[in-house]
Design an enzyme around this catalytic site. Structure first.
Site, PDB file in Angstrom:
ATOM      1  N   CYS A  97      13.628  11.063   6.102  1.00 50.30           N
ATOM      2  CA  CYS A  97      13.573  10.730   7.534  1.00 50.30           C
ATOM      3  C   CYS A  97      14.902  11.005   8.226  1.00 50.30           C
ATOM      4  CB  CYS A  97      13.188   9.265   7.700  1.00 50.30           C
ATOM      5  SG  CYS A  97      14.313   8.179   6.809  1.00 50.30           S
ATOM      6  N   GLU A 156       9.935   1.595  10.544  1.00 54.56           N
ATOM      7  CA  GLU A 156      10.905   2.673  10.335  1.00 54.56           C
ATOM      8  C   GLU A 156      10.126   3.970  10.450  1.00 54.56           C
ATOM      9  OE1 GLU A 156      12.542   1.514   6.595  1.00 54.56           O
ATOM     10  OE2 GLU A 156      13.767  -0.024   7.518  1.00 54.56           O
ATOM     11  N   LYS A 191       0.859  -1.197   0.000  1.00 56.79           N
ATOM     12  CA  LYS A 191       0.000   0.000   0.000  1.00 56.79           C
ATOM     13  C   LYS A 191       0.890   1.240   0.000  1.00 56.79           C
ATOM     14  CE  LYS A 191      -1.943   2.829   2.701  1.00 56.79           C
ATOM     15  NZ  LYS A 191      -1.855   4.038   1.832  1.00 56.79           N
ATOM     16  N   GLU A 225       8.964  16.335  15.423  1.00 60.47           N
ATOM     17  CA  GLU A 225       9.400  16.221  14.034  1.00 60.47           C
ATOM     18  C   GLU A 225       8.567  17.153  13.153  1.00 60.47           C
ATOM     19  OE1 GLU A 225       8.335  12.721  11.665  1.00 60.47           O
ATOM     20  OE2 GLU A 225      10.372  12.645  10.907  1.00 60.47           O
TER      21      GLU A 225
END
Ligand code: NAD
Length: 485
Positions: A287, A253, A177, A389
């Site tokens: 990331c 992750e 997905k 973040e």
């Protein structure tokens, strides 16, 4: 480019009644429509994958699977321009970046894991027994079964194939997905799987969103045997809850709030250039990007001046414009989120060294999702913009006085994906790298990694390691067989 992207289930292209729009972030225009998989379509994908696991695909030997995966890599390369155009249209990233990183690495993942699976060792041990005859233990590795691969939008093909390739190399049937923001290269990958003759059901593709859509239908499905996910930490929490129901193996992750620690004994020009790359690459949407920078006090002012110059020299533009350094953020929603942090930083008392707003071009880009590269100073480590973040082209720079302090502040975070250390003192480089609690620490570099090495984060940045043999360790499970001699 196709007007409608469809789901690929059991070797067939499937449309549902519902669509959503895929938007080009450069100008806000529609790229195409996408067929959103409903619960029934996801269930059909799981059934197809289960049949493949128990059928031709499950019975295929490593050699044959590896050969097929190599053909997938070859075919991606043969259709390189299709993949390139699709990735650029979905993300707005520059052609050079997509041409040198996203697409070639996406193809390489299939080749790398095709090679690795053939060299994957099994253990064997002889043991003594009371009757003196002994016994032989050896392990075999089995695939996990049906694996759901859920991917983000920042490096769409690269991060999807980074999981699909080892999962398939290890013999699993996959349901992928992609992010709702970047459905195109995943659809091309399904076409490639079809073209090279991957057995029906071994690779399936479902499009859609997360909650109450394809993502959640997949993670909650009882016949999905394992989930591998890259994305936000908060999403990881939701998926972990779904996986807990049947204690499914997970590999996560997740997000980061990555520090760079710059010592006065560094090569200053290299450190400024390296940190600028780490902050602004892909408009801060990697990331591993740096959002917190700690600089030893004697070089603090010079470093901030240098970083400001680098930020202001960046060229924001369309993917095909020459000399473009930075494209847009992925969506209007994400730009609103990053802008809310730009406002919050000011409310929290930041000095805006550069940036802080939205650029104006006077052309179609004003309808896109561009944002200014931004540098702040003057905040405490407790400021929300220094703890959460942001995932945009922005960092906060703070001075420090001692190595001890730098390590403590670098580690003072809920995340632990990666860090960079800038020093010409070899001992200090080793010492500080060892003390930073992160899955990956660079010394005098950033975004450099042999693909065989372990990759993953600690704390809110993830669970498990992938990369090289570490991926195969996740996507297969050993069983021990003990033979009494
Ligand atoms: P996201 O978590 O919003 O979405 C990622 C994927 O999860 C998408 O496909 C989305 O549809 C799906 N999803 C969302 N909610 C779900 C749910 N409840 N159940 C099942 N699926 C769900 O992340 P994003 O915005 O696409 O990506 C940016 C994030 O990814 C950042 O936090 C970034 O740090 C992280 N990231 C981490 C790594 C890494 O290797 N650690 C790499 C790239 C990106």
């Amino acid at each position: 480019m196709r007007a409608l992207l469809r789901n690929y289930v059991g070797g067939a292209w499937v449309e549902t009644g519902r669509t959503f729009a895929n938007i080009n972030p450069v100008n806000g225009a529609k790229v195409c429509d996408v067929s959103e998989a409903d619960a029934a379509t996801v269930a059909r994908a799981v059934e197809a994958a289960s049949r493949a696991r128990d059928g031709d695909w499950g019975r295929m030997g490593d050699e044959e699977r590896a050969a097929l995966l190599r053909r997938v890599a070859d075919r991606i390369e043969a259709r390189f321009d299709d993949f390139l155009e699709a990735e650029v249209a979905d993300t707005g990233k520059s052609y050079p970046q997509a041409r040198t990183i996203d697409i070639p690495r996406g193809a390489a993942n299939f080749r790398i894991f095709a090679d690795l699976i053939k060299a994957y060792p099994n253990e064997s041990y002889e043991m003594t027994t009371p009757d003196g005859a002994g016994a032989l233990n050896y392990s075999i590795r089995r695939p996990l079964g049906v694996v759901a691969v859920i991917a983000p939008w920042n490096l769409p093909l690269l991060l999807l194939s980074w999981k699909v390739a080892p999962a398939m190399a290890a013999g699993n049937a996959v349901i992928a997905k992609p992010s709702e923001e970047t459905p195109s290269t995943a659809t091309l990958l399904a076409e490639v799987m079809d073209e090279v003759g991957v057995p029906a059901g071994a690779f399936n593709l479902v499009h859609g969103f997360g909650p109450d859509s394809a993502g959640e239908f997949l993670t909650r499905h009882p016949d999905v045997d394992a989930i591998t996910f890259t994305g936000e930490s908060r999403t990881g929490t939701a998926i972990m809850k779904a996986a807990a129901e049947r204690v499914k193996p997970i590999s996560f992750e997740l997000g980061g709030k990555n520090p760079a620690v710059v010592f006065a004994d560094c090569n200053l020009d290299a450190a400024i250039a390296g940190v600028a790359r780490a902050v602004f690459t892909n408009c801060g949407q990697v990331c591993m990007c740096t959002e917190r920078v700690y600089v030893e006090r004697p070089i603090f002012d010079r470093f901030v001046r240098g970083l400001k110059e680098k930020a202001e020299a960046l060229t924001l533009g369309r993917p095909a414009d020459t000399g473009v350094d930075t494209g847009p953020l992925i969506s209007a929603g994400h730009r609103d989120k990053v802008l809310s942090y730009y406002r919050l930083a000011v409310e929290e008392g930041a000095t805006v060294v550069t940036g802080g707003g939205v650029p104006r071009f006077g052309d179609e880009r004003d309808e896109g999702f561009f944002i200014q590269p931004t540098v702040w100073t003057g905040l405490s480590d407790e400021a929300r913009v220094c703890r959460e973040e942001i995932f945009g082209p922005v960092c906060h720079v703070a001075p420090f006085d001692t190595e001890e302090e730098a390590v403590r502040r670098a580690n003072d975070t809920d995340y632990g994906l990666c860090a960079s250390v800038w020093t010409q003192n070899l001992s200090r480089g080793h010492r500080v790298a060892k003390r930073i609690t992160a899955g990956l620490v660079w010394v005098n570099s950033w975004f450099l990694r042999d693909l065989r090495t372990p990759f993953g984060g600690v704390k809110l940045s993830g669970i498990g390691r992938e990369g090289g043999i570490h991926s195969l360790n996740f996507y297969s499970e050993p069983s021990n067989i003990c033979i009494k001699l």
